[in-house]
Each structure stands twice: as structure tokens, then as C-alpha cells.
Design an enzyme around this catalytic site. Structure first.
Site, short mmCIF file in Angstrom:
data_model
loop_
_atom_site.label_atom_id
_atom_site.label_comp_id
_atom_site.label_asym_id
_atom_site.label_seq_id
_atom_site.Cartn_x
_atom_site.Cartn_y
_atom_site.Cartn_z
N LYS A 117 9.42 -27.90 32.96
CA LYS A 117 9.81 -27.54 34.33
C LYS A 117 11.33 -27.45 34.47
CE LYS A 117 9.70 -29.20 39.12
NZ LYS A 117 9.11 -30.16 40.08
N HIS A 138 -20.67 1.69 14.85
CA HIS A 138 -20.56 1.59 16.30
C HIS A 138 -21.49 0.51 16.87
CE1 HIS A 138 -17.84 4.92 16.37
NE2 HIS A 138 -18.72 5.70 15.77
#
Length: 509
Positions: free
Chosen positions: A139, A271
Site C-alpha cells: 500500500k 477442432h
């Protein structure tokens, strides 16, 4: 201030591998070191001066080590804003030492859970002080550099070495980003452990291992993979896997999982759907017969075996252009042959548990479901016709059902002698799927007389069994459940066909 010269560092870590050169460099740069417990001893054993945190807080480590750093004199040293007059004054008033670098990691919560440890041991590995220190330092990245993982030790060592103890804002913010990634992932893991029974209808997914792909499904799309690919596969050869490769590999692995303990089985996928599949006494014959299922679609496909690939099989495979070959192992001779194509991707599949939950984006949200872990077995078959399937037909029905489960809906699978003859995939009509399968089988000169048919969902009308009958198919497996099931049953009885129902639908959208 953009550039900051470090004067003091707090170091308190669980993992000490790679820490020694950092400690020595900080000491060389004249940085005062603060530490606790085992890390303090580690530093002292290196012959380097270290200030115990207890000397700063005037409190010892208490509650069996649960509380060590949770004190205003520690967090004040991290969270103070050095350009804020009030903060600077209070630092002086309360004799709080400035901390410019925080090196803290977290207890190994996920590893403890994975080890099968007791709940009490798992609870003790929920870090409190460490996570608080990391969040505080990240922070306040304007003034503090936070190192939150041993994986970042080398990066940090380079930063302080090149800057001779001075860090810049860009680096501090970069390390803060890493820190919040660590802390958010840690919290997600803890929540998911507590929410195993799904008492909270909440989805928290966190993957810390990611890679940028060449592109997505098409070249104009960006693509990424998040997950530990190296844990699942050992890549022996070939180019980088693409987005589409990964989708096909996923489909191949899930399909072959159905045949893991069967006789040698080989599958060829394109596929996401199988265009060839066969089970035989040797893996070479399994490959040859899988390829015969659709030698046209096999071009550029994904190949997967459930047993070691040997030299004779590799010699056959080498004649085909394929993107990826997957197997549990390869003989030395087979590997040498397969490496003959520089771009061919060769993977060894490692034994790991796959996720039991499936996730996909949908609209402005996400859909989640349990994996379809049901595999139709002999005991699931409910004969509903006068004629019962033979033992050989039952084996083919199970074979076809396994494949049907992993083929795009609507689907029909035709099989004979544990070989895929053809399938109809992704059709909007089940009749279209069947006609597609029959046409394809005939185009590759398969004799469907005595073949079996599998459907991923029920037949609402008897048209499919009628079409199958006229093509020579003698046995059918389907889930049943239509209010008009009897129409299909009646047709089978009138025409000498066998049909079994499983009660389980296997849609795959």
C-alpha cells in the site's frame, strides 16, 4: 520522492532459499536489518548484525508465534508517509524506526492443504502477520519496497545492486503489484478451502502462472493461458503451443481419460472432436485403425495414446503432418523419429488431478458446472428391446458411448469392433448428425453392417433408428427419457434391432 535510499529493512520469511545473498548485500550497503524468529537466527548465523523486532516493540513473540510483528512500532515504520509532516512528527514522538524494505513471504497454505494435513495444521498455516505486512508495505509503495515471494529474490537483488541501495518509484510499484497478486491469491485459496461445500454461491478463481500466447483463436485476437502447464506435461520437442492447440490438447486428454485403463488405444482429434479412435492389441494397430477413420481430417490433428509410443508406431505417425503428439512415454527410438519434424510438438502427459469444475464466460458473467464425470458402463445399460445386444456389441456400445460423451452436440457416433467408423458432430438436428456420420463412413468405405450407434441424447422420434437400421446398424445406445421412447423401441422390435438406455444424457455444448 521518486528515488529512495534504503536505510532499514524488515526480513521475516518462511522460505530462506536464496535469501543469503540478499542479506549480505543489504548489510554491505549499510542497511539496518530487523527480523524475527527463525529468520533472525538465519541472519545471525551468517555473522551479520540483526535487530530483533522484540527490541523495537518491547513485546516478545506470543501465543505460540501467532503474534510477532502486529504492533504499531512495526506497522508505523512501514505505513508512515515520509512527505507528511504529521506522520514524520509522530515517528519521532513514538520512536518508530523507518522501514524502507519489507521482505516477507507467507506460510505455505496451499501446499499444506494438498498434503492432506489435518484441519488444525491447515488453520495454523493461515498467515496473519505476514499478509498484514505485505499489504501494508505494498500500500505504501511510494516509500517502501515490498518483496513478497522467494520467486522475486533475484529480481530484488538486481534492483538493490544496480541502484546501490536506492530504489525508484517504478520498481516499488512493480513489486507492490506482485505483492497484491500474492495476497489476493492467498485469500482466494483460503476462502475456497472453507467453501468446499459451496455454502456461499461465490466464484473465486486465481491463477498465478500465466503465459502470453502468439495470439488467440485467430491472429487478430490476443491470447493467454493461465495454469501450470509444466505440471501436467513435459514438453520434449516442437514449437510453442497455440491457443487452438491448447483447446485441442484439452479435448484429447479428457477423451483419452475414458480409455486410461483399456487396451492400447489411439485417438486423433481435430477442432476438439475425434476424427479417429481405435482400441487394439498393439498401439501401432490402434493408430493405423484410428487414422483409417478419417485420414483427411487427421491432417494437422492432435494425436494421443494411452500407452507408450514405440518405434513401429512412430514410423507410421511420421508419415502424417500433425501438430501435437501426446503419450505417457516414448521409446528412445520413437522419440528420435518423431523429432524429425522440427515443429511437431511432443508431450509426455504427467499424472495429475484435473479440475472437477468447468468454467466458461457467458453474457456479462460466468457459467460454472461440475465436470461430466459419469462414464457409461455395462451395469448402466438397460435393455429395452426384445433383442439384446451381444457381448461384442456391448463392448462396442460402451466404446461408442465414451466417444459420444466427448463429441460436440448434437452428435451421433458409429463404431464397429472398437473402431470409430464416423461421427456426426455439432449438428442442429440429430437426424442431420446421423446422416452426416453415415455419409462419412461410406466415403471411407466402412461396412456399417453390424455396427453400433451412440447418441448423446434421446430420440424424440423413431426416424434415427430407422435410418440406422437401413444403413446396417444392429445395436443402439442412448439415454432415453423421451415421452415417445416407445416409438423407437417399437421400431427396433419390429426390425430386429437391439437398444439399451442408460438414463444419462451427455450433451456437450
Amino acid at each position: 520522492m521518486t528515488a529512495k535510499k534504503a536505510s532499514a529493512a524488515l526480513i521475516s520469511v518462511f522460505h530462506k532459499d536464496g535469501l543469503e545473498p540478499i542479506v549480505k548485500k543489504l548489510d554491505e550497503l549499510g542497511v539496518t536489518l530487523y527480523s524475527t524468529g527463525g529468520t533472525e537466527k538465519f541472519i545471525r548465523d551468517l555473522g551479520i548484525n540483526v535487530v530483533p523486532v522484540e527490541d523495537v516493540t518491547s513485546y516478545p513473540s506470543i501465543l505460540g508465534g501467532r503474534v510477532k510483528t502486529l504492533h504499531p512500532k512495526v506497522f508505523g515504520g512501514i505505513l508512515n508517509r515520509q512527505d507528511n509532516e504529521s506522520d514524520v512528527a509522530q515517528m519521532s514522538e513514538f520512536e518508530i524506526p523507518q522501514l524502507d524494505i519489507v521482505i516477507v513471504d507467507l506460510y505455505p497454505f496451499e501446499k499444506t492443504v494438498a498434503s492432506g494435513a489435518s484441519e488444525q495444521d491447515i488453520i495454523e498455516k493461515i498467515d496473519i502477520g505476514g499478509i498484514s505486512l505485505i499489504r501494508a508495505a505494498a500500500k505504501n509503495f511510494k516509500d517502501v519496497l515490498c518483496v513478497s515471494s522467494m520467486e522475486d529474490y533475484e529480481d530484488f537483488l538486481n534492483v538493490i545492486t544496480e541502484g546501490e541501495g536506492t530504489t525508484n518509484l517504478e520498481d516499488r510499484k512493480r513489486f507492490a503489484t506482485k505483492a497484491f497478486n500474492i495476497s489476493s491469491h492467498y485469500d482466494a485459496a483460503i476462502f475456497n478451502y472453507f467453501n468446499q461445500e459451496k455454502e456461499e454461491t461465490v466464484l473465486k478463481i486465481s491463477e498465478t502462472k500465466g503465459q502470453v500466447l502468439r495470439y488467440g483463436e485467430n491472429p487478430h485476437q490476443k491470447g493467454y493461458f493461465f495454469g501450470d502447464f509444466d505440471a501436467m506435461f513435459s514438453k520434449l520437442h516442437g514449437k510453442e503451443l497455440s491457443y487452438n492447440n491448447l483447446l485441442d490438447v484439452d479435448a484429447a486428454v479428457n477423451l483419452m481419460g475414458e480409455f486410461k485403463n483399456d487396451d492400447p488405444t489411439f485417438a486423433i482429434l481435430k477442432h476438439n472432436n475425434a476424427c479417429g479412435l481405435a482400441t487394439r492389441s498393439t498401439i501401432k494397430q490402434a493408430y493405423v485403425d484410428a487414422l483409417a477413420g478419417d485420414p483427411v481430417s487427421a491432417f494437422g490433428g492432435i494425436l494421443i495414446s494411452n500407452v507408450e509410443i514405440d518405434k513401429p508406431t512412430a514410423e507410421e505417425i511420421h508419415n502424417l503432418f500433425c501438430e501435437v503428439v501426446i503419450a505417457p512415454s516414448y521409446s528412445d527410438e520413437a522419440l528420435e523419429i518423431l523429432k524429425g519434424k522440427k515443429n511437431r510438438i511432443i508431450l509426455i502427459q504427467n499424472e495429475i488431478e484435473l479440475p472437477e469444475t468447468l468454467v466458461r464466460t457467458c453474457l456479462n458473467g460466468v457459467l460454472v458446472q461440475d465436470k461430466d464425470s459419469k462414464t457409461d458402463a455395462k451395469e448402466d445399460l438397460n435393455p429395452v428391446t426384445d433383442k439384446k445386444p451381444t457381448a461384442e456389441e456391448i463392448e462396442d456400445l460402451i466404446f461408442a458411448s465414451k466417444l459420444c460423451k466427448h463429441t460436440k452436440s448434437n452428435t451421433i457416433v458409429l463404431a464397429k469392433n472398437k473402431q470409430l467408423c464416423a461421427s456426426g458432430t455439432g449438428q442442429t438436428s440429430r437426424v442431420d448428425a446421423l446422416n452426416q456420420a453415415i455419409h462419412k463412413a461410406k466415403s471411407f468405405e466402412f461396412d456399417l453392417d453390424g455396427a453400433v450407434m451412440a447418441s448423446d441424447a434421446f430420440f424424440p422420434f423413431p426416424d434415427c433408428v430407422e435410418i440406422a437400421d437401413k444403413a446396417g446398424i444392429k445395436s443402439v445406445i442412448q439415454p432415453g427419457g423421451s415421452i415417445k421412447d416407445q416409438l423407437s423401441i417399437d421400431y427396433c422390435n419390429e426390425n430386429g434391432m437391439a437398444m439399451v438406455m442408460t438414463g444419462t444424457r451427455h450433451f456437450k455444448h
